[in-house]
Design a protein around this motif. Structure first.
Motif, PDB file in Angstrom:
ATOM      1  N   CYS A  98       0.823  -1.206   0.000  1.00 26.41           N
ATOM      2  CA  CYS A  98       0.000   0.000   0.000  1.00 26.41           C
ATOM      3  C   CYS A  98       0.860   1.260   0.000  1.00 26.41           C
ATOM      4  CB  CYS A  98      -0.951  -0.017   1.185  1.00 26.41           C
ATOM      5  SG  CYS A  98      -0.166  -0.038   2.800  1.00 26.41           S
ATOM      6  N   HIS A  99       0.175   2.371  -0.200  1.00 28.15           N
ATOM      7  CA  HIS A  99       0.811   3.686  -0.218  1.00 28.15           C
ATOM      8  C   HIS A  99       0.631   4.305   1.166  1.00 28.15           C
ATOM      9  CE1 HIS A  99       0.954   3.258  -4.575  1.00 28.15           C
ATOM     10  NE2 HIS A  99      -0.291   2.824  -4.484  1.00 28.15           N
ATOM     11  N   LEU A 100       1.720   4.439   1.915  1.00 29.91           N
ATOM     12  CA  LEU A 100       1.660   4.952   3.279  1.00 29.91           C
ATOM     13  C   LEU A 100       1.203   6.399   3.308  1.00 29.91           C
ATOM     14  CD1 LEU A 100       4.976   3.438   4.664  1.00 29.91           C
ATOM     15  CD2 LEU A 100       2.660   2.537   4.916  1.00 29.91           C
ATOM     16  N   LEU A 101       0.582   6.786   4.414  1.00 29.09           N
ATOM     17  CA  LEU A 101       0.146   8.167   4.581  1.00 29.09           C
ATOM     18  C   LEU A 101       1.347   9.084   4.781  1.00 29.09           C
ATOM     19  CD1 LEU A 101      -2.930   7.610   6.916  1.00 29.09           C
ATOM     20  CD2 LEU A 101      -2.903   7.881   4.427  1.00 29.09           C
ATOM     21  N   ARG A 102       1.272  10.259   4.232  1.00 27.28           N
ATOM     22  CA  ARG A 102       2.379  11.221   4.318  1.00 27.28           C
ATOM     23  C   ARG A 102       2.690  11.655   5.741  1.00 27.28           C
ATOM     24  NH1 ARG A 102       0.966  15.324  -0.620  1.00 27.28           N
ATOM     25  NH2 ARG A 102       0.857  13.711  -2.207  1.00 27.28           N
TER      26      ARG A 102
ATOM     27  N   LEU B 167      -3.321   3.886   1.647  1.00 28.08           N
ATOM     28  CA  LEU B 167      -4.202   3.613   0.526  1.00 28.08           C
ATOM     29  C   LEU B 167      -3.793   2.240   0.012  1.00 28.08           C
ATOM     30  CD1 LEU B 167      -6.273   4.319  -1.664  1.00 28.08           C
ATOM     31  CD2 LEU B 167      -4.410   5.451  -2.902  1.00 28.08           C
ATOM     32  N   LEU B 168      -4.719   1.307   0.071  1.00 27.06           N
ATOM     33  CA  LEU B 168      -4.394  -0.061  -0.335  1.00 27.06           C
ATOM     34  C   LEU B 168      -4.063  -0.138  -1.812  1.00 27.06           C
ATOM     35  CD1 LEU B 168      -6.796  -2.564   1.455  1.00 27.06           C
ATOM     36  CD2 LEU B 168      -4.314  -2.668   1.294  1.00 27.06           C
TER      37      LEU B 168
ATOM     38  N   GLY C 266      -5.929  -1.565 -11.360  1.00 26.61           N
ATOM     39  CA  GLY C 266      -4.482  -1.569 -11.482  1.00 26.61           C
ATOM     40  C   GLY C 266      -3.721  -0.724 -10.500  1.00 26.61           C
ATOM     41  N   GLY C 267      -4.360  -0.194  -9.493  1.00 22.64           N
ATOM     42  CA  GLY C 267      -3.635   0.564  -8.481  1.00 22.64           C
ATOM     43  C   GLY C 267      -3.864   2.053  -8.588  1.00 22.64           C
ATOM     44  N   ALA C 268      -3.385   2.765  -7.603  1.00 23.12           N
ATOM     45  CA  ALA C 268      -3.611   4.213  -7.511  1.00 23.12           C
ATOM     46  C   ALA C 268      -3.043   4.933  -8.724  1.00 23.12           C
ATOM     47  CB  ALA C 268      -2.972   4.763  -6.238  1.00 23.12           C
ATOM     48  N   GLY C 269      -3.883   5.734  -9.350  1.00 26.19           N
ATOM     49  CA  GLY C 269      -3.441   6.564 -10.462  1.00 26.19           C
ATOM     50  C   GLY C 269      -3.241   5.830 -11.768  1.00 26.19           C
ATOM     51  N   PHE C 270      -3.630   4.580 -11.849  1.00 27.44           N
ATOM     52  CA  PHE C 270      -3.433   3.802 -13.065  1.00 27.44           C
ATOM     53  C   PHE C 270      -4.757   3.609 -13.765  1.00 27.44           C
ATOM     54  CE2 PHE C 270      -3.016  -0.134 -15.490  1.00 27.44           C
ATOM     55  CZ  PHE C 270      -1.860   0.110 -16.187  1.00 27.44           C
ATOM     56  N   ASN C 271      -4.864   4.071 -14.990  1.00 27.58           N
ATOM     57  CA  ASN C 271      -6.093   3.949 -15.760  1.00 27.58           C
ATOM     58  C   ASN C 271      -5.857   2.944 -16.869  1.00 27.58           C
ATOM     59  OD1 ASN C 271      -8.309   4.229 -17.385  1.00 27.58           O
ATOM     60  ND2 ASN C 271      -8.199   6.447 -17.532  1.00 27.58           N
TER      61      ASN C 271
END
Length: 111
Positions: free
Chosen positions: A61-65, A72-73, A97-102
């Motif tokens: 996941c993407h850790l919080l800043r 964010l999983l 496909g994950g955060a920010g991937f279209n």
């Protein structure tokens, strides 16, 4: 990170997994992991029964800043041992496909 699912909430617009993670000293910390909503999970093949409270899972996941215990999983891999519920199969819990991937957008190379 690896842990045991404490709670699972499949909600609109975002689902949540609360994961108990043990550190090197055996201390447990609960992490809040935000995922896409139920329709997004279904779209990428996640079934409601794949992950339940008490299950062991591995997440990316993407850790919080701010450094708090949340993220964010990106991906969840059940490690609960039940092949019928997806043991060992990594799935995208962010949807498409994950955060920010279209997946619908063409891949372009910057000039």
């Amino acid at each position: 990170m690896n842990g045991e699912v404490k709670e699972l909430h499949l909600l609109v617009p975002h689902s949540w997994i609360y994961l108990d993670v043990k550190d090197d000293k055996g201390q447990v910390t609960t992490w809040a992991l935000e995922a896409t909503g139920p329709s997004g999970l279904t779209k990428v093949g996640v079934k409601r029964e794949d992950v339940r409270p008490g299950d062991a899972i591995r997440v990316r996941c993407h850790l919080l800043r701010d450094g708090s215990n949340g993220c964010l999983l990106g991906y969840v891999t059940p490690t609960h041992g039940d092949v019928a519920r997806g043991h060992g199969v990594e799935r995208d819990w962010d949807g498409d496909g994950g955060a920010g991937f279209n997946t619908a957008a063409p891949v372009t190379t910057p000039r």
